[in-house]
Design an enzyme around this catalytic site. Structure first.
Site, PDB file in Angstrom:
ATOM      1  N   LYS A   1      12.033 -12.848  36.351  1.00  0.00           N
ATOM      2  CA  LYS A   1      12.939 -11.791  36.123  1.00  0.00           C
ATOM      3  C   LYS A   1      12.125 -10.908  35.224  1.00  0.00           C
ATOM      4  O   LYS A   1      11.392 -11.049  34.445  1.00  0.00           O
ATOM      5  CB  LYS A   1      14.281 -12.204  35.780  1.00  0.00           C
TER       6      LYS A   1
ATOM      7  N   ASP B   1      19.860 -16.342  29.970  1.00  0.00           N
ATOM      8  CA  ASP B   1      19.248 -15.807  31.151  1.00  0.00           C
ATOM      9  C   ASP B   1      19.629 -16.789  32.552  1.00  0.00           C
ATOM     10  O   ASP B   1      19.268 -16.279  33.497  1.00  0.00           O
ATOM     11  CB  ASP B   1      17.965 -15.682  30.916  1.00  0.00           C
TER      12      ASP B   1
END
Length: 286
Positions: free
Chosen positions: A10, A137
């Site tokens: 990401k 996350d």
């Protein structure tokens, strides 16, 4: 029973934190996207044992309960009283301790894979809430699509796919501890990001507005300790990237290019300065 899950890295296109909760954890307001640089997670259920085995081709990763993929399997085992064991084999492509969510994405891949193999029938929202127990996350990585991320990381609002663009990613040698960076946030001096403008730019497919409003409130903190972050960022801009910034708590820096030829030029120019450089496009679910 076995399954192979792709676990994309990401990037934070916008990262802000409005305030700190009483327990010391930050409230987040971020736009994140998944990119086509991914680990591969092979998950195999084991009968006659409840053992969780983690194997990886990286010498930098723990293979015991410190590993986030291990924690994901353990969480599902305990919460849903599953007696089966599991072997998790991780092929690493995402740099470790890079601010790119590699460990979290591996954990999310285990949640998605075991949800199928163990027929738990959990929704993405339910998996995201479970993921928050592991790391902030993980909820985003369960979705792995461009999204607004709020709360402690568990509130995921998917956005439109990004317009056609390329990311040049450079990982300096430094390894950064996220908790130590978060502890240094000074909420009296923080310059907040216009996260709404980034969301609007994505909605309109407006790359100019997107690159003009990107930002990361953690960048000044990490780059103060690791000045090479700003050196790489400045080089990316001088080589032709439309915007460049640090991802997550760092130290990885990424540049945005609208043309592939420009991205290739930035990529080639950076390889003289940095060992780990990647040229990738946004990850697509389709």
């Amino acid at each position: 029973m076995e399954i192979l899950e792709k676990a994309p890295a990401k990037l934070n296109l916008s990262l802000d934190t409005p305030f700190r909760h009483q327990d010391g954890e930050p409230e987040w307001n971020m736009v994140m996207t998944a990119i086509d640089l991914a680990d591969y997670v092979h998950i195999e259920t084991l009968d006659n044992t409840s053992e969780i085995i983690v194997e990886t081709d990286s010498g930098f990763l723990p293979d015991d309960q410190r590993n986030l993929a291990y924690q994901a399997a353990k969480t599902l085992q305990q919460d849903f009283n599953v007696k089966q064991g599991v072997r998790i084999t991780i092929t690493k492509k995402i740099p470790v301790s890079a601010g790119m969510g590699g460990g979290s994405s591996d954990a999310a891949a285990v949640l998605r894979g075991l949800n199928q193999l163990w027929q738990l029938n959990l929704s993405k929202e339910q998996l995201a809430l479970l993921g928050l127990k592991i790391d902030s996350d993980v909820p985003f990585c369960v979705y792995s699509q461009t999204a607004l991320v709020t709360g402690r990381g568990e509130k995921i609002t998917p956005l439109k796919s990004l317009p056609a663009l390329w990311f040049v990613i450079a990982k300096p040698k430094a390894s950064v501890s996220t908790p130590s960076i978060i502890r240094q946030i000074d909420y009296n001096r923080i310059i907040h990001q216009d996260v709404d403008a980034v969301c609007q730019a994505i909605l309109n497919g407006d790359i100019e507005k997107l690159t003009a409003n990107m930002g990361n409130v953690l960048e000044p903190i990490t780059s103060h300790k690791y000045p090479e972050i700003l050196r790489i960022k400045n080089k990316m801009i001088s080589f032709g990237a439309q915007a460049a910034q640090m991802s997550g708590s760092g130290p990885t820096v990424f540049g945005v290019c609208t043309k592939y030829s420009r991205a290739q030029h930035v990529y080639n120019a950076l390889r003289g300065f940095c060992q780990e450089v990647y040229l990738v496009c946004p990850f697509s679910l389709h």
